[in-house]
Design a protein around this motif. Structure first.
Motif, PDB file in Angstrom:
ATOM      1  N   LEU A 143       0.867  -1.175   0.000  1.00 35.50           N
ATOM      2  CA  LEU A 143       0.000   0.000   0.000  1.00 35.50           C
ATOM      3  C   LEU A 143       0.903   1.222   0.000  1.00 35.50           C
ATOM      4  CD1 LEU A 143      -2.632  -1.117   2.668  1.00 35.50           C
ATOM      5  CD2 LEU A 143      -2.908  -1.105   0.189  1.00 35.50           C
ATOM      6  N   THR A 144       0.775   2.026  -1.038  1.00 32.71           N
ATOM      7  CA  THR A 144       1.690   3.148  -1.217  1.00 32.71           C
ATOM      8  C   THR A 144       1.058   4.492  -0.905  1.00 32.71           C
ATOM      9  OG1 THR A 144       1.108   3.226  -3.551  1.00 32.71           O
ATOM     10  CG2 THR A 144       3.037   1.921  -2.942  1.00 32.71           C
ATOM     11  N   GLY A 145      -0.088   4.505  -0.263  1.00 30.95           N
ATOM     12  CA  GLY A 145      -0.743   5.755   0.083  1.00 30.95           C
ATOM     13  C   GLY A 145      -2.002   5.948  -0.718  1.00 30.95           C
ATOM     14  N   PRO A 146      -2.996   6.567  -0.095  1.00 27.79           N
ATOM     15  CA  PRO A 146      -4.271   6.763  -0.795  1.00 27.79           C
ATOM     16  C   PRO A 146      -4.113   7.725  -1.955  1.00 27.79           C
ATOM     17  CG  PRO A 146      -4.228   7.939   1.300  1.00 27.79           C
ATOM     18  CD  PRO A 146      -3.007   7.096   1.265  1.00 27.79           C
ATOM     19  N   PRO A 147      -4.869   7.533  -3.023  1.00 32.24           N
ATOM     20  CA  PRO A 147      -4.790   8.442  -4.173  1.00 32.24           C
ATOM     21  C   PRO A 147      -5.388   9.804  -3.831  1.00 32.24           C
ATOM     22  CG  PRO A 147      -6.590   6.903  -4.456  1.00 32.24           C
ATOM     23  CD  PRO A 147      -5.871   6.472  -3.220  1.00 32.24           C
ATOM     24  N   ARG A 148      -4.928  10.848  -4.537  1.00 31.88           N
ATOM     25  CA  ARG A 148      -5.508  12.181  -4.353  1.00 31.88           C
ATOM     26  C   ARG A 148      -6.944  12.177  -4.882  1.00 31.88           C
ATOM     27  NH1 ARG A 148      -3.319  17.138  -3.560  1.00 31.88           N
ATOM     28  NH2 ARG A 148      -1.236  16.244  -3.719  1.00 31.88           N
ATOM     29  N   ARG A 149      -7.850  12.774  -4.105  1.00 31.78           N
ATOM     30  CA  ARG A 149      -9.269  12.751  -4.480  1.00 31.78           C
ATOM     31  C   ARG A 149      -9.811  14.164  -4.633  1.00 31.78           C
ATOM     32  NH1 ARG A 149     -12.189   8.047  -2.481  1.00 31.78           N
ATOM     33  NH2 ARG A 149     -13.788   9.387  -1.616  1.00 31.78           N
ATOM     34  N   ASP A 150     -10.878  14.268  -5.394  1.00 28.99           N
ATOM     35  CA  ASP A 150     -11.570  15.540  -5.562  1.00 28.99           C
ATOM     36  C   ASP A 150     -12.456  15.766  -4.344  1.00 28.99           C
ATOM     37  OD1 ASP A 150     -13.063  17.705  -6.245  1.00 28.99           O
ATOM     38  OD2 ASP A 150     -13.872  16.870  -8.105  1.00 28.99           O
ATOM     39  N   LEU A 151     -12.163  16.802  -3.549  1.00 33.37           N
ATOM     40  CA  LEU A 151     -12.898  17.047  -2.313  1.00 33.37           C
ATOM     41  C   LEU A 151     -13.763  18.306  -2.407  1.00 33.37           C
ATOM     42  CD1 LEU A 151     -10.142  16.184   0.333  1.00 33.37           C
ATOM     43  CD2 LEU A 151     -11.871  14.695  -0.666  1.00 33.37           C
ATOM     44  N   ARG A 152     -14.159  18.665  -3.643  1.00 33.70           N
ATOM     45  CA  ARG A 152     -14.968  19.879  -3.784  1.00 33.70           C
ATOM     46  C   ARG A 152     -16.248  19.822  -2.966  1.00 33.70           C
ATOM     47  NH1 ARG A 152     -15.855  20.268 -10.036  1.00 33.70           N
ATOM     48  NH2 ARG A 152     -15.764  18.009  -9.739  1.00 33.70           N
ATOM     49  N   HIS A 153     -16.803  18.646  -2.779  1.00 31.63           N
ATOM     50  CA  HIS A 153     -18.057  18.516  -2.037  1.00 31.63           C
ATOM     51  C   HIS A 153     -17.829  17.995  -0.628  1.00 31.63           C
ATOM     52  CE1 HIS A 153     -20.120  19.378  -5.761  1.00 31.63           C
ATOM     53  NE2 HIS A 153     -19.419  18.431  -6.372  1.00 31.63           N
ATOM     54  N   GLY A 154     -16.592  18.064  -0.173  1.00 25.12           N
ATOM     55  CA  GLY A 154     -16.271  17.620   1.174  1.00 25.12           C
ATOM     56  C   GLY A 154     -15.735  16.202   1.190  1.00 25.12           C
ATOM     57  N   PRO A 155     -15.025  15.844   2.245  1.00 16.90           N
ATOM     58  CA  PRO A 155     -14.455  14.490   2.334  1.00 16.90           C
ATOM     59  C   PRO A 155     -15.488  13.455   2.770  1.00 16.90           C
ATOM     60  CG  PRO A 155     -13.931  15.734   4.308  1.00 16.90           C
ATOM     61  CD  PRO A 155     -14.671  16.693   3.394  1.00 16.90           C
ATOM     62  N   VAL A 156     -15.196  12.215   2.495  1.00 18.98           N
ATOM     63  CA  VAL A 156     -15.958  11.094   3.050  1.00 18.98           C
ATOM     64  C   VAL A 156     -15.221  10.633   4.302  1.00 18.98           C
ATOM     65  CG1 VAL A 156     -16.819   8.760   2.675  1.00 18.98           C
ATOM     66  CG2 VAL A 156     -16.806  10.407   0.784  1.00 18.98           C
ATOM     67  N   LEU A 157     -15.905  10.689   5.432  1.00 18.15           N
ATOM     68  CA  LEU A 157     -15.266  10.412   6.716  1.00 18.15           C
ATOM     69  C   LEU A 157     -15.933   9.228   7.408  1.00 18.15           C
ATOM     70  CD1 LEU A 157     -15.049  14.082   8.067  1.00 18.15           C
ATOM     71  CD2 LEU A 157     -13.297  12.811   6.805  1.00 18.15           C
ATOM     72  N   ALA A 158     -15.181   8.602   8.277  1.00 18.66           N
ATOM     73  CA  ALA A 158     -15.732   7.560   9.147  1.00 18.66           C
ATOM     74  C   ALA A 158     -15.630   8.032  10.592  1.00 18.66           C
ATOM     75  CB  ALA A 158     -14.973   6.244   8.963  1.00 18.66           C
ATOM     76  N   TRP A 159     -16.574   7.579  11.387  1.00 19.56           N
ATOM     77  CA  TRP A 159     -16.637   7.939  12.805  1.00 19.56           C
ATOM     78  C   TRP A 159     -16.633   6.663  13.645  1.00 19.56           C
ATOM     79  CZ3 TRP A 159     -16.613  11.505  16.600  1.00 19.56           C
ATOM     80  CH2 TRP A 159     -17.255  11.204  17.810  1.00 19.56           C
ATOM     81  N   THR A 160     -15.891   6.694  14.746  1.00 15.36           N
ATOM     82  CA  THR A 160     -15.960   5.594  15.703  1.00 15.36           C
ATOM     83  C   THR A 160     -15.890   6.163  17.106  1.00 15.36           C
ATOM     84  OG1 THR A 160     -15.018   3.463  16.379  1.00 15.36           O
ATOM     85  CG2 THR A 160     -13.456   5.186  15.719  1.00 15.36           C
ATOM     86  N   GLN A 161     -16.568   5.515  18.026  1.00 20.22           N
ATOM     87  CA  GLN A 161     -16.522   5.914  19.425  1.00 20.22           C
ATOM     88  C   GLN A 161     -16.529   4.657  20.285  1.00 20.22           C
ATOM     89  OE1 GLN A 161     -20.345   8.078  19.483  1.00 20.22           O
ATOM     90  NE2 GLN A 161     -21.047   6.616  21.035  1.00 20.22           N
TER      91      GLN A 161
END
Length: 280
Positions: A143-161
């Protein structure tokens, strides 16, 4: 300690446990209450955990093991400081309702710090692993790192608690509310290790954890870090993905380095808003 040998043992144990889970889930599984918090455990958790424990004990009899369902094996202080963390079914609540979103996770820690992590997704047959300082691997290789993404509409995030976080906790409520306002999508998968794998392979852009559970944190965080992601505390300071210590030490932001600053701004905004939230 031959960590490459340990990685092979952990991967083989995760694959074997995954076969047990895949043959039975999702479907009619026996679900039992676990404690008084509303959490559940299934017969699959227990069967997969026993298989993993047997394999680790056979290869590393002097190592301490902390397992999700059966607790601590091998005493408080292991010889050489080696401790295995075993989550045989990360996503039990998903399986209980027939949602096929779950993984198997194992970590090996040296004096509390993760040195090896493995995550296996039984349904797809995909496996991710990492050894500290030696990089992360996925089904297609390093795994060489996540690809650059278009974030014009905001990132996709995950939440954990963590399980101990109250539904009324103002900090958690404010963080989730602010994430919903800032992000394009917010995932709450009830399977943190699956989210870490998604982050490491670039399917999502970031992850925020609040007082996360300790058992399933080290494996996922190590894979993400070795894949090039940055992980910091909610104040932007250093973060150690240890299963030990208080839950307050397991709150974090994880993302590609170029996005971490934006997520820390999000956290700061959530902290400003928290005192003004109406009581529930």
């Amino acid at each position: 300690m031959d960590l490459e040998h340990a990685r092979r043992v952990a991967v083989e144990a995760a694959l074997a446990a995954g076969s047990v889970l895949r043959e039975s889930a999702p479907g009619a599984v026996a679900v039992h209450d676990k404690g008084g918090s509303g959490d559940v455990v299934t017969d699959l958790d227990v069967a997969a955990e026993k298989l993993i424990l047997d394999r680790i004990r056979a290869e590393f009899p002097s190592h301490r093991i902390v397992a999700e369902e059966s607790g601590v094996h091998g005493g408080d202080r292991p010889q050489g400081g080696w401790t295995w963390l075993v989550d045989p079914l990360d996503g039990t609540n998903n399986v209980a309702i027939g949602l096929p979103a779950y993984v198997v996770g194992l970590a090996l820690c040296a004096d509390g710090r993760p040195v090896l992590g493995v995550v296996h997704e039984p349904l797809s047959g995909r496996t991710w692993s990492a050894v500290s300082g030696a990089g992360a691997r996925g089904p297609a290789g390093p795994l060489t790192g996540p690809p650059r993404r278009d974030l014009r509409h905001g990132p996709v995030l995950a939440w954990t608690q963590g399980h101990g976080v109250s539904r009324l906790d103002p900090a958690a409520r404010s963080l989730k509310m602010t994430m919903d306002a800032r992000a394009r999508r917010v995932l709450q998968l009830w399977a943190p290790l699956l989210c870490w794998a998604m982050l490491a392979r670039g399917d999502i852009d970031g992850m925020i954890g609040y007082r996360a559970e300790g058992l399933d944190l080290p494996a996922g965080a190590l894979i993400a870090r070795e894949a090039g992601l940055e992980i910091v505390g909610l104040d932007g300071g250093p973060f150690e993905a240890s299963a030990e210590g208080p839950a307050e030490d397991r709150s974090f932001v994880a993302a590609p380095p170029g996005l971490v600053g934006d997520l820390l701004d999000l956290v700061a905004e959530a902290r400003r808003l928290a005192p003004a939230l109406p009581p529930l």
